[in-house]
Design an enzyme around this catalytic site. Structure first.
Site, PDB file in Angstrom:
ATOM      1  N   ASP A   1      -2.613   8.687   7.617  1.00 24.40           N
ATOM      2  CA  ASP A   1      -3.595   7.805   8.236  1.00 24.40           C
ATOM      3  C   ASP A   1      -2.866   6.910   9.235  1.00 24.40           C
ATOM      4  OD1 ASP A   1      -2.410   5.712   6.829  1.00 24.40           O
ATOM      5  OD2 ASP A   1      -4.047   5.422   5.421  1.00 24.40           O
TER       6      ASP A   1
ATOM      7  N   HIS B   1       0.194   5.220   6.999  1.00 28.90           N
ATOM      8  CA  HIS B   1       0.896   5.735   5.822  1.00 28.90           C
ATOM      9  C   HIS B   1       1.353   7.179   6.007  1.00 28.90           C
ATOM     10  CE1 HIS B   1      -1.843   2.517   4.415  1.00 28.90           C
ATOM     11  NE2 HIS B   1      -0.754   2.140   3.768  1.00 28.90           N
TER      12      HIS B   1
ATOM     13  N   SER C   1       0.801  -1.228   0.000  1.00 33.30           N
ATOM     14  CA  SER C   1       0.000   0.000   0.000  1.00 33.30           C
ATOM     15  C   SER C   1       0.830   1.271   0.000  1.00 33.30           C
ATOM     16  CB  SER C   1      -0.935   0.027   1.215  1.00 33.30           C
ATOM     17  OG  SER C   1      -0.194  -0.018   2.422  1.00 33.30           O
TER      18      SER C   1
END
Length: 364
Positions: A325, A328, A34
């Site tokens: 977040d 990240h 991600s």
């Protein structure tokens, strides 16, 4: 490293009416999780998606794109530094056709790891064997456009980014107490197992033609807001996850150095992202951040619980938060990381930084 020659590709692009510079002709391929997924998971039935606001709030379109960021992610910022007119599209994007294939492709998928059982809770994600299969498929598609010899040159001359490892701890070993992997291995034994499996992946990438591969380590896993929310009492980093990162990253660098010795060439470039993150986690104010503990978007302690959604707490100024977040970095933190990839000393980039790679390859 194959001798750079962009004449065939350039001629073909000029024939179809697209003029590009040599620097723009360098393809860019992205593999991983991600941290570097630019939207592949949007095309999959999975919960590991960043396809709704406020993701993308600072992206040029102001829309969620599948990037786990408020704006640009690391591949976007590297693309800008290597002179590309655009970032490589997600491989599953229907727009990745024709001349856009020659820019490269992003095969990354949120939730995946080195191991195939990492991220099983996300069900339908593109694990590494599938990412490599897509890379083979990509090469067949490009061969249909420009021929096999030109495709091989394009791949040999390309820049590759590989980002794996964090999920093998966060979404595997430490996902639940007494996980299957934690019953099977202690952390000092689990790390060498991961490194051996990672080596196989990297050799597959090499055998598929990659000759310049930037391999990032993990960040300080125990210090992300998600782990602080679950494991911290007073804002201290999780010692178990910090131990994992402290073992994994040096062993990863040693493995990459060993591979380069075997291959007789600096194919694999180690990016010490643990140190890059640690700098602004331990001294956020020095980098213009007000906090490295609280995520900009989230809920619960440190905004570290659950997903970033339209119902989450959202900070008004993303530039002063190190984390976007619970897991990240913010776009601004990504910019700091990419600057170190571009021009950092050997403390951060071994055996050389991206600027040196670009200079060397342009003269070869």
């Amino acid at each position: 490293m194959a001798t750079p020659s962009f004449s065939i590709i350039l001629s073909l692009l000029l024939i179809i009416g697209v003029g590009i510079s040599q620097s723009e002709a360098r393809a860019f391929f992205v593999f991983g999780d991600s941290l570097v997924d630019s939207g592949n998971n949007n095309y999959l039935a999975t919960t590991a998606r960043a396809d709704s606001p406020p993701y993308g709030i600072d992206y040029p379109t102001r829309r969620a794109t599948g990037r786990f960021s408020n704006g640009y992610n690391i591949p976007d910022l590297i693309s800008q530094q290597i002179g590309s007119s655009e970032s490589p599209l997600p491989y599953l994007s229907p727009a990745l056709t024709g001349q856009r294939l020659l820019v490269g492709a992003n095969f990354a998928s949120a939730g995946i790891g080195i191991l195939n059982d990492t991220g099983i809770q996300f069900i339908n994600i593109i694990r590494m064997p599938q990412q490599l299969d897509y890379f083979r498929q990509y090469q067949r598609r490009v061969s249909g456009l420009i021929g096999e010899a030109s495709t091989q040159r394009l791949v040999n001359q390309a820049l590759v980014l590989m980002t794996l490892g964090g999920n093998d701890f966060v979404n595997n070993y430490f996902l639940v107490p007494n996980s299957a992997r934690s019953r099977q291995y202690s952390i000092p034994d689990y790390v060498p197992y991961l490194i051996r499996e990672y080596r196989k992946i990297l050799m597959n990438v090499y055998n598929l033609g990659a000759r310049r591969v930037i391999v990032t380590g993990t960040g300080p896993l125990g210090c992300v807001p998600a782990e602080l929310a679950q494991r911290s009492r007073n804002g201290e980093c999780s010692p178990e996850l910090q131990q994992a990162a402290a073992l994994f990253n040096p062993q990863l660098m040693q493995m990459l150095q060993g591979l380069n010795r075997e291959l007789g060439s600096n194919v694999f470039i180690a990016a010490n992202t643990q140190q890059m993150h640690t700098n602004f986690i331990t001294n956020p104010q020095a980098y213009g951040f007000i906090t490295s503990k609280v995520a900009c978007c989230g809920q619960g302690p440190y905004n570290g619980l659950g997903l970033c959604t339209p119902l989450s707490n959202l900070c008004p100024n993303r530039d002063i938060y190190a984390f976007w977040d619970p897991f990240h970095p913010s776009e601004r933190a990504n910019k700091i990381i990419v600057q170190q990839i571009l021009s950092g000393t050997t403390e951060y980039m071994n055996p050389m930084n991206l600027s040196t790679i670009l200079a060397m390859d342009s003269e070869a």
